[in-house]
Motif scaffolding. Structure first.
Motif, PDB file in Angstrom:
ATOM      1  N   HIS A   5     -50.081 -41.616  78.480  1.00 40.54           N
ATOM      2  CA  HIS A   5     -51.439 -42.302  78.157  1.00 40.54           C
ATOM      3  C   HIS A   5     -51.682 -41.807  76.500  1.00 40.54           C
ATOM      4  O   HIS A   5     -51.273 -40.912  76.109  1.00 40.54           O
ATOM      5  CB  HIS A   5     -52.610 -41.623  78.991  1.00 40.54           C
ATOM      6  N   LYS A   6     -52.105 -42.800  75.891  1.00 44.88           N
ATOM      7  CA  LYS A   6     -52.773 -42.723  74.356  1.00 44.88           C
ATOM      8  C   LYS A   6     -53.997 -42.737  74.190  1.00 44.88           C
ATOM      9  O   LYS A   6     -54.923 -43.171  74.859  1.00 44.88           O
ATOM     10  CB  LYS A   6     -52.083 -43.984  73.617  1.00 44.88           C
ATOM     11  N   ILE A   7     -54.488 -41.590  73.599  1.00 41.71           N
ATOM     12  CA  ILE A   7     -55.786 -41.202  73.426  1.00 41.71           C
ATOM     13  C   ILE A   7     -56.236 -41.313  71.637  1.00 41.71           C
ATOM     14  O   ILE A   7     -55.312 -40.752  70.909  1.00 41.71           O
ATOM     15  CB  ILE A   7     -56.364 -39.810  73.995  1.00 41.71           C
ATOM     16  N   MET A   8     -57.431 -42.051  71.531  1.00 39.99           N
ATOM     17  CA  MET A   8     -57.464 -42.147  70.067  1.00 39.99           C
ATOM     18  C   MET A   8     -58.834 -41.216  69.886  1.00 39.99           C
ATOM     19  O   MET A   8     -59.813 -41.613  70.707  1.00 39.99           O
ATOM     20  CB  MET A   8     -57.499 -43.710  69.610  1.00 39.99           C
ATOM     21  N   VAL A  20     -59.975 -31.787  70.284  1.00 43.57           N
ATOM     22  CA  VAL A  20     -59.835 -32.795  71.297  1.00 43.57           C
ATOM     23  C   VAL A  20     -58.268 -33.110  71.188  1.00 43.57           C
ATOM     24  O   VAL A  20     -57.501 -33.284  72.248  1.00 43.57           O
ATOM     25  CB  VAL A  20     -60.386 -33.963  71.011  1.00 43.57           C
ATOM     26  N   GLN A  21     -57.475 -33.133  70.027  1.00 46.75           N
ATOM     27  CA  GLN A  21     -56.108 -33.651  69.968  1.00 46.75           C
ATOM     28  C   GLN A  21     -55.305 -32.564  70.547  1.00 46.75           C
ATOM     29  O   GLN A  21     -54.250 -32.955  71.476  1.00 46.75           O
ATOM     30  CB  GLN A  21     -55.686 -33.867  68.595  1.00 46.75           C
ATOM     31  N   ALA A  22     -55.734 -31.188  70.519  1.00 46.57           N
ATOM     32  CA  ALA A  22     -54.817 -30.214  71.018  1.00 46.57           C
ATOM     33  C   ALA A  22     -55.009 -30.273  72.812  1.00 46.57           C
ATOM     34  O   ALA A  22     -54.168 -29.960  73.372  1.00 46.57           O
ATOM     35  CB  ALA A  22     -55.325 -28.917  70.291  1.00 46.57           C
ATOM     36  N   TYR A  23     -56.013 -30.535  73.102  1.00 52.71           N
ATOM     37  CA  TYR A  23     -56.524 -30.496  74.481  1.00 52.71           C
ATOM     38  C   TYR A  23     -55.631 -31.874  75.259  1.00 52.71           C
ATOM     39  O   TYR A  23     -55.159 -31.719  76.228  1.00 52.71           O
ATOM     40  CB  TYR A  23     -57.644 -30.385  74.830  1.00 52.71           C
ATOM     41  N   CYS A  24     -55.536 -32.804  74.412  1.00 56.97           N
ATOM     42  CA  CYS A  24     -54.997 -33.925  75.050  1.00 56.97           C
ATOM     43  C   CYS A  24     -53.641 -33.836  75.132  1.00 56.97           C
ATOM     44  O   CYS A  24     -52.816 -34.302  76.061  1.00 56.97           O
ATOM     45  CB  CYS A  24     -55.245 -35.322  73.668  1.00 56.97           C
ATOM     46  N   GLU A  25     -52.964 -33.057  73.955  1.00 60.63           N
ATOM     47  CA  GLU A  25     -51.456 -32.894  73.978  1.00 60.63           C
ATOM     48  C   GLU A  25     -51.261 -31.892  74.982  1.00 60.63           C
ATOM     49  O   GLU A  25     -50.035 -31.935  75.577  1.00 60.63           O
ATOM     50  CB  GLU A  25     -50.836 -32.345  72.549  1.00 60.63           C
ATOM     51  N   GLY A  28     -50.366 -33.771  78.041  1.00 65.61           N
ATOM     52  CA  GLY A  28     -49.361 -34.626  77.905  1.00 65.61           C
ATOM     53  C   GLY A  28     -49.466 -35.888  77.400  1.00 65.61           C
ATOM     54  O   GLY A  28     -48.643 -36.840  77.292  1.00 65.61           O
ATOM     55  N   PHE A  29     -50.875 -36.057  76.914  1.00 66.52           N
ATOM     56  CA  PHE A  29     -51.103 -37.350  76.259  1.00 66.52           C
ATOM     57  C   PHE A  29     -50.825 -37.660  74.704  1.00 66.52           C
ATOM     58  O   PHE A  29     -50.816 -36.403  73.997  1.00 66.52           O
ATOM     59  CB  PHE A  29     -52.607 -37.613  76.400  1.00 66.52           C
ATOM     60  N   LEU A  30     -50.501 -38.614  74.253  1.00 67.70           N
ATOM     61  CA  LEU A  30     -50.228 -39.003  72.978  1.00 67.70           C
ATOM     62  C   LEU A  30     -51.631 -38.960  72.359  1.00 67.70           C
ATOM     63  O   LEU A  30     -52.490 -39.569  72.945  1.00 67.70           O
ATOM     64  CB  LEU A  30     -49.405 -40.191  72.720  1.00 67.70           C
ATOM     65  N   SER A  31     -51.708 -38.725  71.138  1.00 74.91           N
ATOM     66  CA  SER A  31     -53.051 -38.672  70.364  1.00 74.91           C
ATOM     67  C   SER A  31     -53.083 -38.891  68.821  1.00 74.91           C
ATOM     68  O   SER A  31     -52.134 -38.639  68.184  1.00 74.91           O
ATOM     69  CB  SER A  31     -53.991 -37.575  70.637  1.00 74.91           C
ATOM     70  N   ALA A  32     -53.978 -39.621  68.713  1.00 78.78           N
ATOM     71  CA  ALA A  32     -54.156 -40.095  67.014  1.00 78.78           C
ATOM     72  C   ALA A  32     -55.835 -39.956  66.719  1.00 78.78           C
ATOM     73  O   ALA A  32     -56.605 -40.205  67.381  1.00 78.78           O
ATOM     74  CB  ALA A  32     -53.375 -41.445  66.747  1.00 78.78           C
ATOM     75  N   TYR A  33     -55.858 -39.705  65.638  1.00 79.21           N
ATOM     76  CA  TYR A  33     -57.458 -39.452  65.150  1.00 79.21           C
ATOM     77  C   TYR A  33     -57.627 -40.274  63.880  1.00 79.21           C
ATOM     78  O   TYR A  33     -56.754 -40.328  62.935  1.00 79.21           O
ATOM     79  CB  TYR A  33     -57.994 -38.230  65.221  1.00 79.21           C
ATOM     80  N   SER A  34     -59.098 -40.616  63.688  1.00 76.55           N
ATOM     81  CA  SER A  34     -59.402 -41.089  62.282  1.00 76.55           C
ATOM     82  C   SER A  34     -60.887 -40.549  62.072  1.00 76.55           C
ATOM     83  O   SER A  34     -61.623 -40.625  63.089  1.00 76.55           O
ATOM     84  CB  SER A  34     -59.247 -42.606  62.348  1.00 76.55           C
ATOM     85  N   HIS A  35     -61.283 -40.457  60.956  1.00 78.01           N
ATOM     86  CA  HIS A  35     -62.446 -39.943  60.621  1.00 78.01           C
ATOM     87  C   HIS A  35     -63.283 -40.901  59.926  1.00 78.01           C
ATOM     88  O   HIS A  35     -64.624 -40.782  59.775  1.00 78.01           O
ATOM     89  CB  HIS A  35     -62.550 -38.782  59.225  1.00 78.01           C
TER      90      HIS A  35
END
Length: 234
Positions: A5-8, A20-25, A28-35
């Motif tokens: 699963h991919k979480i943005m 949030v990214q650390a917990y997603c990873e 086992g989720f892929l994650s990406a973020y934007s400000h």
């Protein structure tokens, strides 16, 4: 093999994004973020997330407005994450495209539990949300079309047009039927707008939009979506 699963994450606080990214990873989720909202909209179309974590208040932008715009491109669950606790803010967030609302300060564990619950809900009946045709798969959840290992995002009206024709594959569909379905019988728009949207749709899914092979014009009637098997041997 289970898809990852991919979480943005869309938040103007870098620290929140990193947490949030650390917990997603960790899950086992892929994650990406934007400000920023404008950058996040570009990320939305390229990353194609399965779920979005969104702050209500972005830098110089309103997260609820961003959510409303994003709904033209994705049906992925949107979990709002915000320090705003007013009921009217929560109601607006959930009324204009949000699926859940978590207030800051938040428990990362609780947020992950909510994320996984929404992903399970989405996964239930996922197969029923796909319409597969030769060379073409419509994804009703993501409002996208998959062609030859490529995923193409469509606007709501483009997807509605394509999905209706797909359900009537290899059969002519009248312009009036398409117009009434997408715009409604009481709309004041001109039926010629159907041709404009069909043209835009062809630009996205046809190898040569000037000489369409998938969405063909039926003179005097309307249009027809041709399954690949119907013209593959010509």
């Amino acid at each position: 093999m289970v898809d990852t699963h991919k979480i943005m994450i869309v938040d103007d606080d870098p620290h929140i994004c990193e947490i949030v990214q650390a917990y997603c990873e960790r899950e086992g989720f892929l994650s990406a973020y934007s400000h920023r909202g404008t950058e996040a909209m570009k990320l939305l179309t390229s990353f194609e997330p399965d779920l979005i974590v969104l702050d209500v208040m972005l830098a110089n932008e309103n997260g609820i407005d961003w959510c409303m715009n994003a709904r033209s491109y994705t049906n992925a669950p949107i979990v709002f994450l915000s320090s705003r606790e007013e009921d009217e803010v929560k109601i607006s967030a959930l009324s204009y495209g949000g699926d859940d609302y978590v207030t800051k300060p938040f428990s990362p564990g609780v947020l992950m539990a909510k994320i996984k619950a929404h992903l399970r809900r989405v996964s239930t009946g996922r197969r029923e949300q796909l319409l597969e045709l030769p060379g073409l798969t419509l994804d009703f959840f993501a409002q996208s079309v998959n062609m030859e290992s490529r995923t193409i995002l469509l606007s709501k009206k483009e997807f509605s047009l394509l999905s209706y024709m797909a359900q009537n594959v290899n059969r002519a569909v009248s312009v009036d039927a398409l117009f009434q379905l997408i715009w409604g019988t009481e709309s004041v728009e001109d039926t010629r707008t159907v041709a404009v949207h069909i043209s835009n749709l062809r630009k996205k899914i046809e190898a040569d939009p000037a000489h369409p092979e998938r969405i063909v014009t039926i003179r005097g009637t309307g249009y027809m979506l041709v399954a690949r098997s119907a013209y593959a041997q010509t």
